[in-house]
Design a protein around this motif. Structure first.
Motif, PDB file in Angstrom:
ATOM      1  N   MET A  71       0.839  -1.202   0.000  1.00  0.00           N
ATOM      2  CA  MET A  71       0.000   0.000   0.000  1.00  0.00           C
ATOM      3  C   MET A  71       0.876   1.254   0.000  1.00  0.00           C
ATOM      4  N   LEU A 108       0.840   4.076  -2.869  1.00  0.00           N
ATOM      5  CA  LEU A 108       0.499   5.458  -2.516  1.00  0.00           C
ATOM      6  C   LEU A 108       1.620   6.414  -2.924  1.00  0.00           C
ATOM      7  N   LYS A 125       1.569   7.130  -6.434  1.00  0.00           N
ATOM      8  CA  LYS A 125       0.479   8.042  -6.766  1.00  0.00           C
ATOM      9  C   LYS A 125       0.740   9.448  -6.235  1.00  0.00           C
ATOM     10  N   VAL A 170       1.745  10.433  -3.049  1.00  0.00           N
ATOM     11  CA  VAL A 170       1.653  10.747  -1.620  1.00  0.00           C
ATOM     12  C   VAL A 170       3.063  10.652  -1.033  1.00  0.00           C
ATOM     13  N   GLN A 193       0.046  -1.850   9.344  1.00  0.00           N
ATOM     14  CA  GLN A 193      -1.032  -1.031   8.816  1.00  0.00           C
ATOM     15  C   GLN A 193      -1.318   0.174   9.711  1.00  0.00           C
ATOM     16  N   GLU A 194      -1.246  -0.045  11.029  1.00  0.00           N
ATOM     17  CA  GLU A 194      -1.533   1.044  11.967  1.00  0.00           C
ATOM     18  C   GLU A 194      -0.527   2.179  11.787  1.00  0.00           C
ATOM     19  N   LEU A 212       1.075   2.915   9.102  1.00  0.00           N
ATOM     20  CA  LEU A 212       0.822   3.592   7.842  1.00  0.00           C
ATOM     21  C   LEU A 212      -0.338   4.579   7.987  1.00  0.00           C
ATOM     22  N   VAL A 213      -1.406   4.133   8.672  1.00  0.00           N
ATOM     23  CA  VAL A 213      -2.556   5.016   8.886  1.00  0.00           C
ATOM     24  C   VAL A 213      -2.124   6.254   9.670  1.00  0.00           C
ATOM     25  N   ASP A 214      -1.322   6.039  10.717  1.00  0.00           N
ATOM     26  CA  ASP A 214      -0.842   7.169  11.520  1.00  0.00           C
ATOM     27  C   ASP A 214      -0.032   8.137  10.678  1.00  0.00           C
ATOM     28  N   LEU A 235      -0.110   8.567   7.463  1.00  0.00           N
ATOM     29  CA  LEU A 235      -1.004   9.258   6.530  1.00  0.00           C
ATOM     30  C   LEU A 235      -1.679  10.429   7.238  1.00  0.00           C
ATOM     31  N   TRP A 236      -2.043  10.189   8.467  1.00  0.00           N
ATOM     32  CA  TRP A 236      -2.769  11.233   9.198  1.00  0.00           C
ATOM     33  C   TRP A 236      -1.883  12.429   9.567  1.00  0.00           C
ATOM     34  N   HIS A 243      -1.270  14.322   6.485  1.00  0.00           N
ATOM     35  CA  HIS A 243      -2.456  15.012   6.042  1.00  0.00           C
ATOM     36  C   HIS A 243      -2.721  16.268   6.867  1.00  0.00           C
ATOM     37  N   MET A 265      -0.469  19.152   6.037  1.00  0.00           N
ATOM     38  CA  MET A 265      -0.577  19.764   4.711  1.00  0.00           C
ATOM     39  C   MET A 265      -1.458  21.011   4.733  1.00  0.00           C
TER      40      MET A 265
END
Lengths: 264, 279, 290
Positions: B247, B251, B254, B256, B265-266, B268-270, B272-273, B276, B279
């Protein structure tokens, strides 16, 4: 198929179930010898009574016993008829050509039929009340003295118990391979004898290949778990001889004495 | 850190005509860690595992387990008690006629007394949550349950190390989960050293350290977070990347601007947040 | 060849102490040329279900149609050869069925059983072996010299050589490493796309079920629980969890992202690429709201 092969051990809570497998094995052996002492009506009835006592004490349903008898009923009938015509003595009941049925022949045939049936009942009772693994343990223990003359008693017992353990696995495997080959157009059930024999090869080869692979894996796993023969090995199951077992053997000795006394 | 296994210059081939399946392997295992050995089928990882408890003796090099050499015939049974091994096929390692007989098998081999056996038997079965099945026959059990019985048989010998030789690869997802949870608890609560042989990287990222095998050679070694920074090599040798990394790579492609640290996964989610919100 | 099950029930070991209801009034339709995945907990009846399609098991109640072939419960012995010629079956661990001296002979076994001439069988065997990617240098060797993954491909070639219209796969990738899995799955995906074969796959892998199929059938306790497009099925997460099943890992990941964004939405995305797009949308969406 399953029930036929694995024996028919029925776990219940009864006097006979709690007996040491050794006393049951010795008991069956003694009984088979004693049976040959019976030679008149009284002694035969005594044998039958003893069997019924055993069945009652095992809490086993009669239908289970019957299932054990069913498979040999034909043989019993055949020996009965053969004896009926071959044995002689007493008065002739009726004649048909060369054949004469006499009272002596009739009683003789009944006795022999009873003899076979009680032996089957007692051995059925043994397998119904004793798990295969208990029987193996019992045999190993009884044959223990043979280790002194270098007989592989332990190895034999282990082999027996592993074979018993793998029977259901191999049956499952067989069914799977039959299905897989049937899906590829192989047919075990119809066609000429030659065709059917040919159709066995695609079943047997994978079965053997699979069994060898299992054996190899199992040997490796056993070695990894520290198996190195009988040397220094202990056992989880301890066979315990109790008053129950002594009682059984005493009962059999008593039966033998009664029979010697009451026989002709 | 205390070393519990030391492998040095190990090479092995099945026969003289055949090529070496293990070539000059060197590594150590630390006490109490979870070490994964990964590689595709046929990379030599299972053969290596069998060297660690002396099922296979190398032609060259040595394996030292807890101070004993596997080449020492006197000590081989002690080594096998210290190093328990759960194999791939649940059916082909179940020796006993019932669950309790199977757990007792190893203890019987090592000559433990009946009292100790009874005590450890019930404890081991409780630990793998199979105490309800003590008298069950193997053909009535699921694959996962059989593997748990195998683990109980090992635990009962009070080993230092447990080797999982692709022990979950023949199980359904539920069975796999059960086994991993059971072994994790042993690693955490009893400080058992775990060596897991697997081709499942999703499973391997949870280990303390990883060894990567390819064609009989040990090609990488390191902590999961360091090892998964570069993923090209792992893909080249036919391993499937953990989901979070796949993932992360997509990303990034693309646009990111993610770093290459997230492994779970956790994480990665963190990331991303954080990204984000900044930004 | 459309396949239909109408009120099919299957009882194992009828009138014995081990009697077990394995299929319970199952009605389904598998359209010709579709890729259908069957998922369910171990013991949910998946394998029992598919073994009815080529007559390996016979229904205790109900009716099954495969093309023009009809199987009723309670009917007399039937010749399934014609049906089995049309419906190939790849069992779990199919490499366990290999038995011939050479690989090519083993692959010919199927076609020859179905009355195809020697020459034609050999031709088909060679084609199938090429299809599964086993080099010609291997063909005259013993199958038992191969690696596990190669043996599996030979076994699959043995099924393909009959040229069936329908192929049933019972966990075709069990025990393979990631590369082997990928190869097998893309082989069947390709056969489905190119030759319009009907593929029915029993699997424990939710991502495979979601990515390859047109239709997903969910079994539970011998009953049909759900059937429909992957989208339809995997959006019902709560129901799936109740019967011990999961959703594809892409959706699991999106759940985590959505959770963080405070959304209770479910997004049916099955490839990493789709899921990544969804992640970007979610992040932008959150920003728009702020």
């Amino acid at each position: 198929m399953f029930n036929l092969v694995i024996g028919q051990y029925v776990p219940l809570d009864s006097y006979v179930h709690h007996l040491d497998p050794r006393s049951k094995l010795i008991g069956v052996f003694l009984f088979v010898v004693i049976v040959f002492l019976a030679n008149n009506w009284l002694t035969n009835i005594l044998m039958i009574l003893f069997c019924f006592a055993g069945i009652l004490l095992s809490k086993m349903q009669l239908s289970y016993i019957y299932r054990g008898l069913r498979s040999i009923l034909l043989i019993v009938l055949l020996t009965f008829v053969l004896n009926l015509f071959l044995a002689s003595g007493g008065t002739t009941l009726f004649s048909w050509g060369w054949f004469h049925v006499t009272t002596g022949g009739l009683t003789q045939s009944v006795f022999i039929a009873v003899r076979i049936m009680v032996i089957i009942v007692v051995t059925t009772l043994l397998t119904l009340t004793t798990s295969p693994i208990e029987i193996t343990d019992g045999m190993e223990s009884l044959l223990n003295p043979l280790k002194k003359i270098k007989m592989p008693v332990h190895e034999f017992a282990l082999m027996m118990s592993i074979s018993l353990r793998f029977i259901p696995t191999l049956l499952e495997e067989t069914e799977k391979i039959i299905k897989a080959q049937a899906a590829r157009g192989s047919d075990f059930t119809t066609g000429s004898l030659r065709g059917r024999i040919k159709a066995i090869v695609p079943l047997l080869v994978p079965l053997f290949v699979g069994a060898f692979k299992r054996a190899e894996d199992l040997a490796m796993a056993m070695e990894a778990r520290g198996y190195h023969g009988d040397d220094g090995r202990t056992k989880l199951h301890q066979l315990k001889w109790s008053w129950r077992d002594s009682l059984l053997i005493s009962a059999l000795v008593l039966l033998a004495l009664l029979l010697i006394f009451a026989r002709n | 850190m205390e070393k519990i296994i030391e492998v040095s210059d190990l090479s092995y081939r099945y026969s003289e005509e055949q090529p070496y399946v293990l070539k000059n392997i060197n590594f150590t295992v630390n006490k109490g860690e979870w070490l994964s050995i990964v590689g595709h089928n046929g990379s030599g990882k299972s053969t290596l595992a069998k060297c660690l408890n002396g099922l296979i003796l190398p032609q060259r090099g040595t394996v030292n387990v807890g101070g004993f050499m596997t080449s020492d015939e006197e000590k081989i049974w002690e080594i096998r008690r210290l190093v328990g091994m759960v194999f791939q096929n649940p059916d082909n390692q179940f020796v006993g006629a019932t669950v309790q007989d199977d757990v007792a098998f190893g203890m019987e081999n090592h000559g433990l007394s009946r009292e100790i056996m009874a005590e450890r038997l019930s404890e081991a079965l409780r630990l793998v949550r199979m105490d309800q099945f003590a008298k069950s026959e193997p053909h009535r059990l699921s694959g996962g349950q059989k593997q748990r019985v195998a683990i109980a048989g090992i635990v009962a010998l009070q080993p230092l190390i447990i080797i999982m030789d692709e022990s979950t690869s023949m199980l359904d997802p539920e069975g796999r989960k059960e086994i991993i949870q059971t072994v994790r608890a042993l690693n955490r609560d009893r400080h058992l050293t775990v060596i897991s042989i697997t081709h499942d990287l999703e499973e391997a990222i949870h280990s303390d350290r990883l060894l990567v095998m390819n064609d009989g050679e040990l090609i990488r070694e390191g902590k999961p977070h360091d090892l998964f920074k570069s993923t090209a090599l792992l893909r080249k040798i036919g391993l499937d990347l953990p989901f979070a990394i796949k993932m992360r790579n997509v990303l990034r492609a693309k646009g990111v601007p993610l770093s290459d640290t997230a492994l779970f996964q956790e994480e990665l989610v963190d990331e991303l947040w954080t990204l984000h919100s900044s930004m | 060849m459309d396949i239909t099950f109408e009120h099919v029930t299957h009882v194992y070991g009828r009138k014995t102490p081990f009697e077990k209801l394995a299929l319970d009034d199952v009605t389904i339709r598998i359209p010709s040329g579709s890729f259908t995945s069957i998922i369910g907990h171990t013991g949910s009846g998946k394998s029992t279900l598919v073994q009815h399609i080529n007559g390996l098991l016979k229904p205790s109640e109900g009716k099954i149609t495969v093309g023009n072939f009809v199987i009723h419960a309670h009917e007399k012995k039937k010749d399934f050869k014609e049906l089995r010629k049309q419906v190939g079956f790849v069992f779990q661990y199919p490499e366990h069925q290999l038995f011939e001296e050479t690989i090519i002979k083993d692959v010919c076994f199927g076609p020859m059983n179905f009355g195809i001439s020697d020459a034609e069988s050999t031709k088909r065997a060679e084609e199938s072996l090429q299809l599964v990617g086993l080099p010609a240098s291997f063909w005259h060797r013993s199958p038992f010299e191969l690696s596990g993954g190669q043996m599996r491909r030979v076994a699959i070639a043995g099924v393909l050589a009959v040229r069936p219209q329908v192929i049933i796969l019972d966990e075709p990738t069990a025990g393979l490493d990631p590369k082997g899995r990928e190869e097998i799955l893309s082989l069947f995906d390709d056969l489905h796309a190119r030759l319009k074969l009907t593929i029915i796959m029993v699997t424990h892998n939710m991502s495979d079920a979601a990515n390859y199929s047109d239709q997903v059938i969910v079994m539970d306790g011998g009953k049909l629980l759900l059937a429909g497009s992957p989208k339809h099925v995997f959006l019902q997460e709560d129901l799936l969890r109740k019967v011990g099943l999961d959703i594809p890992e892409t959706m699991l990941f999106l759940n985590k992202v959505l959770d963080k964004a405070g959304s209770k939405d479910k997004i049916p995305a099955f490839t990493v690429d789709e899921a990544a797009d969804a992640v970007i949308r979610i992040l932008n969406g959150v920003k728009d709201h702020v």
